[in-house]
Design a protein around this motif. Structure first.
Motif, PDB file in Angstrom:
ATOM      1  N   ARG A  28       4.051 -12.169   2.877  1.00  0.00           N
ATOM      2  CA  ARG A  28       3.981 -11.296   4.051  1.00  0.00           C
ATOM      3  C   ARG A  28       2.800 -11.586   4.952  1.00  0.00           C
ATOM      4  O   ARG A  28       2.943 -11.744   6.159  1.00  0.00           O
ATOM      5  CB  ARG A  28       3.835  -9.833   3.609  1.00  0.00           C
ATOM      6  CG  ARG A  28       5.124  -9.121   3.385  1.00  0.00           C
ATOM      7  CD  ARG A  28       4.893  -8.012   2.376  1.00  0.00           C
ATOM      8  NE  ARG A  28       4.741  -8.630   1.093  1.00  0.00           N
ATOM      9  CZ  ARG A  28       5.742  -8.786   0.249  1.00  0.00           C
ATOM     10  NH1 ARG A  28       6.908  -8.308   0.519  1.00  0.00           N
ATOM     11  NH2 ARG A  28       5.566  -9.413  -0.884  1.00  0.00           N
ATOM     12  N   THR A  29       1.600 -11.605   4.367  1.00  0.00           N
ATOM     13  CA  THR A  29       0.401 -11.640   5.211  1.00  0.00           C
ATOM     14  C   THR A  29       0.318 -12.949   5.992  1.00  0.00           C
ATOM     15  O   THR A  29       0.028 -12.959   7.185  1.00  0.00           O
ATOM     16  CB  THR A  29      -0.854 -11.433   4.341  1.00  0.00           C
ATOM     17  OG1 THR A  29      -0.654 -10.240   3.572  1.00  0.00           O
ATOM     18  CG2 THR A  29      -2.090 -11.262   5.193  1.00  0.00           C
ATOM     19  N   ARG A  68      -7.571 -16.069   3.396  1.00  0.00           N
ATOM     20  CA  ARG A  68      -7.294 -15.374   2.135  1.00  0.00           C
ATOM     21  C   ARG A  68      -7.861 -16.227   1.018  1.00  0.00           C
ATOM     22  O   ARG A  68      -7.621 -17.435   0.958  1.00  0.00           O
ATOM     23  CB  ARG A  68      -5.805 -15.164   1.924  1.00  0.00           C
ATOM     24  CG  ARG A  68      -5.505 -14.725   0.502  1.00  0.00           C
ATOM     25  CD  ARG A  68      -4.137 -14.193   0.323  1.00  0.00           C
ATOM     26  NE  ARG A  68      -3.995 -12.888   0.945  1.00  0.00           N
ATOM     27  CZ  ARG A  68      -2.964 -12.073   0.716  1.00  0.00           C
ATOM     28  NH1 ARG A  68      -1.995 -12.440  -0.104  1.00  0.00           N
ATOM     29  NH2 ARG A  68      -2.886 -10.896   1.305  1.00  0.00           N
ATOM     30  N   HIS A  98      -9.010  -5.938   2.345  1.00  0.00           N
ATOM     31  CA  HIS A  98      -7.828  -6.429   3.048  1.00  0.00           C
ATOM     32  C   HIS A  98      -7.640  -5.528   4.279  1.00  0.00           C
ATOM     33  O   HIS A  98      -6.714  -4.714   4.327  1.00  0.00           O
ATOM     34  CB  HIS A  98      -6.634  -6.355   2.095  1.00  0.00           C
ATOM     35  CG  HIS A  98      -5.407  -7.089   2.531  1.00  0.00           C
ATOM     36  ND1 HIS A  98      -5.299  -7.738   3.755  1.00  0.00           N
ATOM     37  CD2 HIS A  98      -4.208  -7.269   1.911  1.00  0.00           C
ATOM     38  CE1 HIS A  98      -4.090  -8.273   3.849  1.00  0.00           C
ATOM     39  NE2 HIS A  98      -3.412  -8.002   2.746  1.00  0.00           N
ATOM     40  N   GLN A 127      -4.308  -4.932   6.223  1.00  0.00           N
ATOM     41  CA  GLN A 127      -3.317  -4.148   5.472  1.00  0.00           C
ATOM     42  C   GLN A 127      -3.596  -2.657   5.673  1.00  0.00           C
ATOM     43  O   GLN A 127      -2.675  -1.869   5.900  1.00  0.00           O
ATOM     44  CB  GLN A 127      -3.371  -4.502   3.979  1.00  0.00           C
ATOM     45  CG  GLN A 127      -2.385  -3.717   3.113  1.00  0.00           C
ATOM     46  CD  GLN A 127      -0.934  -4.103   3.350  1.00  0.00           C
ATOM     47  OE1 GLN A 127      -0.616  -5.288   3.467  1.00  0.00           O
ATOM     48  NE2 GLN A 127      -0.037  -3.125   3.422  1.00  0.00           N
ATOM     49  N   ARG A 173      -7.589  -4.755  -3.484  1.00  0.00           N
ATOM     50  CA  ARG A 173      -8.318  -4.801  -2.194  1.00  0.00           C
ATOM     51  C   ARG A 173      -7.631  -3.890  -1.173  1.00  0.00           C
ATOM     52  O   ARG A 173      -8.250  -3.411  -0.249  1.00  0.00           O
ATOM     53  CB  ARG A 173      -8.366  -6.238  -1.692  1.00  0.00           C
ATOM     54  CG  ARG A 173      -7.008  -6.921  -1.648  1.00  0.00           C
ATOM     55  CD  ARG A 173      -7.179  -8.418  -1.622  1.00  0.00           C
ATOM     56  NE  ARG A 173      -5.907  -9.123  -1.625  1.00  0.00           N
ATOM     57  CZ  ARG A 173      -5.776 -10.383  -1.991  1.00  0.00           C
ATOM     58  NH1 ARG A 173      -6.820 -11.075  -2.403  1.00  0.00           N
ATOM     59  NH2 ARG A 173      -4.605 -10.977  -1.940  1.00  0.00           N
ATOM     60  N   VAL A 174      -6.328  -3.664  -1.365  1.00  0.00           N
ATOM     61  CA  VAL A 174      -5.587  -2.766  -0.474  1.00  0.00           C
ATOM     62  C   VAL A 174      -6.150  -1.344  -0.601  1.00  0.00           C
ATOM     63  O   VAL A 174      -6.389  -0.657   0.399  1.00  0.00           O
ATOM     64  CB  VAL A 174      -4.078  -2.792  -0.809  1.00  0.00           C
ATOM     65  CG1 VAL A 174      -3.322  -1.764   0.018  1.00  0.00           C
ATOM     66  CG2 VAL A 174      -3.506  -4.184  -0.587  1.00  0.00           C
ATOM     67  N   ARG A 185       0.635  -2.381  -6.480  1.00  0.00           N
ATOM     68  CA  ARG A 185       1.189  -3.314  -7.457  1.00  0.00           C
ATOM     69  C   ARG A 185       0.254  -3.406  -8.665  1.00  0.00           C
ATOM     70  O   ARG A 185      -0.967  -3.468  -8.507  1.00  0.00           O
ATOM     71  CB  ARG A 185       1.343  -4.703  -6.825  1.00  0.00           C
ATOM     72  CG  ARG A 185       2.000  -5.725  -7.729  1.00  0.00           C
ATOM     73  CD  ARG A 185       2.281  -7.010  -6.965  1.00  0.00           C
ATOM     74  NE  ARG A 185       1.067  -7.650  -6.496  1.00  0.00           N
ATOM     75  CZ  ARG A 185       0.339  -8.506  -7.211  1.00  0.00           C
ATOM     76  NH1 ARG A 185       0.712  -8.834  -8.433  1.00  0.00           N
ATOM     77  NH2 ARG A 185      -0.750  -9.034  -6.715  1.00  0.00           N
ATOM     78  N   GLN A 200      -1.523  -5.595 -10.878  1.00  0.00           N
ATOM     79  CA  GLN A 200      -1.903  -6.997 -10.603  1.00  0.00           C
ATOM     80  C   GLN A 200      -2.176  -7.759 -11.902  1.00  0.00           C
ATOM     81  O   GLN A 200      -3.320  -8.003 -12.271  1.00  0.00           O
ATOM     82  CB  GLN A 200      -3.116  -7.028  -9.661  1.00  0.00           C
ATOM     83  CG  GLN A 200      -2.851  -6.243  -8.392  1.00  0.00           C
ATOM     84  CD  GLN A 200      -3.667  -6.713  -7.205  1.00  0.00           C
ATOM     85  OE1 GLN A 200      -4.375  -7.721  -7.257  1.00  0.00           O
ATOM     86  NE2 GLN A 200      -3.561  -5.987  -6.116  1.00  0.00           N
ATOM     87  N   PRO A 232       2.480  -1.966  -0.407  1.00  0.00           N
ATOM     88  CA  PRO A 232       2.124  -3.127   0.424  1.00  0.00           C
ATOM     89  C   PRO A 232       2.981  -4.356   0.134  1.00  0.00           C
ATOM     90  O   PRO A 232       2.979  -5.302   0.939  1.00  0.00           O
ATOM     91  CB  PRO A 232       0.655  -3.393   0.054  1.00  0.00           C
ATOM     92  CG  PRO A 232       0.516  -2.861  -1.341  1.00  0.00           C
ATOM     93  CD  PRO A 232       1.454  -1.684  -1.424  1.00  0.00           C
ATOM     94  N   GLY A 233       3.701  -4.351  -0.981  1.00  0.00           N
ATOM     95  CA  GLY A 233       4.424  -5.534  -1.420  1.00  0.00           C
ATOM     96  C   GLY A 233       3.422  -6.585  -1.889  1.00  0.00           C
ATOM     97  O   GLY A 233       2.276  -6.552  -1.464  1.00  0.00           O
ATOM     98  N   PRO A 234       3.818  -7.495  -2.749  1.00  0.00           N
ATOM     99  CA  PRO A 234       5.102  -7.554  -3.439  1.00  0.00           C
ATOM    100  C   PRO A 234       5.210  -6.465  -4.515  1.00  0.00           C
ATOM    101  O   PRO A 234       4.223  -6.099  -5.119  1.00  0.00           O
ATOM    102  CB  PRO A 234       5.072  -8.954  -4.072  1.00  0.00           C
ATOM    103  CG  PRO A 234       3.617  -9.306  -4.209  1.00  0.00           C
ATOM    104  CD  PRO A 234       2.905  -8.603  -3.106  1.00  0.00           C
TER     105      PRO A 234
HETATM  106  C1  NCD Z   1      -1.388  -7.256  -1.245  1.00  0.00           C
HETATM  107  C2  NCD Z   1      -2.447  -8.315  -1.392  1.00  0.00           C
HETATM  108  O1  NCD Z   1      -2.160  -9.502  -1.447  1.00  0.00           O
HETATM  109  O2  NCD Z   1      -3.590  -7.912  -1.425  1.00  0.00           O
HETATM  110  N1  NCD Z   1      -0.235  -7.670  -0.631  1.00  0.00           N
HETATM  111  C3  NCD Z   1      -0.172  -7.831   0.702  1.00  0.00           C
HETATM  112  O3  NCD Z   1      -1.073  -8.346   1.335  1.00  0.00           O
HETATM  113  N2  NCD Z   1       0.918  -7.371   1.326  1.00  0.00           N
HETATM  114  C4  NCD Z   1      -1.187  -6.456  -2.424  1.00  0.00           C
HETATM  115  C5  NCD Z   1      -0.785  -7.108  -3.710  1.00  0.00           C
HETATM  116  O4  NCD Z   1      -0.822  -8.320  -3.866  1.00  0.00           O
HETATM  117  O5  NCD Z   1      -0.452  -6.353  -4.596  1.00  0.00           O
END
Ligand code: NCD
Length: 304
Positions: free
Chosen positions: A55-56, A105, A133, A136, A166-167, A220, A222, A260-262
């Motif tokens: 996504r990002t 990133r 992040h 986000q 980080r979200v 998520r 992680q 936020p996905g995934p």
């Molecule tokens: C997040 C990330 O990569 O920090 N996803 C995102 O940017 N949409 C969250 C995650 O990986 O769980």
């Protein structure tokens, strides 16, 4: 406007609101047949991705292209990074190619801050380790504002793996700046040390929090950042902290469900919840493009 966007703490209330208002204008471009503005013509945006992303990365790419910037996508795989080139040397190479903005990133917390010392262009943190992040958090705030009509006083529950997220960090900071009330809901093992100094309440009981929540944000789990066992089993985690249909029905009628996905479907969120009318998950992705357009425009638009 600020020179870089490294942390949600870079944004005061006025600047954050300016980004959200600008994103609202940018969103109108997505509805046009020709989805392009000439604003950043002749500017170069480099996407520097050392960590996997769906996504990002594509969101920043689409955002920069809709503003007519030239976009270079650099992923660590297939580059000289795999030959051991350092972040600094990679940065200086991109600098020599005339990057006006670098979106980074990286798996190391603090990588975006380091990069900002080495390049002349604007640096945007697209996720650094477990640290921040900020875009986000901006797209999440944008989504809440557009669905709930405001942010001031909105009650937000952020649920799950706060420790590695980080979200969560960026959201807690930005939402506090914008006047929302955040409650973190997590097993004690997945809360970071020092969480009591964050501008958020803490609860271990999801069922107690849900009836008083306007937006629930599922995080998520992680696993790639876990080298230890933080909970007994996936089933046990889902039972205590997963959002299933029954729990969703305990939310007030107007409440929204975010992620936020995934997603790990069936773990932190049940498929019937992810695909329900309350879910803003796909909308968050679309809003991400508008918000990143706003960020790039505000960081680069004024400079020549
Ligand atoms: C997040 C990330 O990569 O920090 N996803 C995102 O940017 N949409 C969250 C995650 O990986 O769980």
């Amino acid at each position: 406007m600020i020179a870089h966007l490294l942390s949600a703490a870079d944004l005061d209330r006025e600047t954050a609101t300016l980004v959200l208002d600008t994103a609202t204008e940018m969103a109108t471009v997505a509805g046009r047949e020709v989805k392009k503005l000439p604003t950043l013509r002749g500017r170069t945006v480099v996407n520097l991705f050392y960590e996997d992303s769906t996504r990002t990365r594509t969101s920043f790419e689409v955002a920069a292209k809709r503003l007519s910037a030239d976009v270079i996508n650099f992923s660590a795989k297939g580059s000289s990074v795999s030959k051991g080139e350092s972040l600094k040397d990679t940065a200086l190479t991109l600098q020599a190619m005339g990057a006006d903005a670098v979106v980074i990133r990286h798996s190391a917390s603090g990588a975006a801050h380091r990069l900002a010392h080495w390049v002349d262009g604007s640096v945007v943190n697209a996720g650094d380790g477990t640290h921040e992040h900020p875009t986000q958090a901006l797209l999440d705030a944008y989504t809440m504002r557009s669905r709930l009509g405001k942010l001031d006083g909105v009650r937000v529950a952020i649920v799950g793996d706060v420790l590695h997220s980080r979200v969560a960090r960026s959201n807690v900071t930005l939402l506090a700046t914008l006047g929302a009330e955040v409650t973190l809901v997590s097993p004690p093992t997945l809360l970071p040390v020092g969480v009591d100094s964050w501008p958020a309440a803490v609860s271990y009981d999801l069922d107690a929090v849900l009836p008083d929540t306007d937006a629930v944000m599922m995080l998520r789990v992680q696993r790639e950042r876990m080298n230890d066992s933080f909970f007994p089993s996936a089933r046990e985690y889902a039972r205590r902290y997963g959002l299933d249909g029954a729990r969703m029905r305990a939310l007030p009628d107007h409440a929204i469900v975010m992620h936020p996905g995934p997603m790990n479907r069936g773990m932190e969120i049940a498929p019937e919840v992810a695909d329900s009318a309350r879910s803003t998950i796909v909308e968050q992705v679309a809003n991400g493009v508008s918000v990143r357009m706003a960020v790039l425009y505000l960081l680069l638009g004024g400079k020549s």
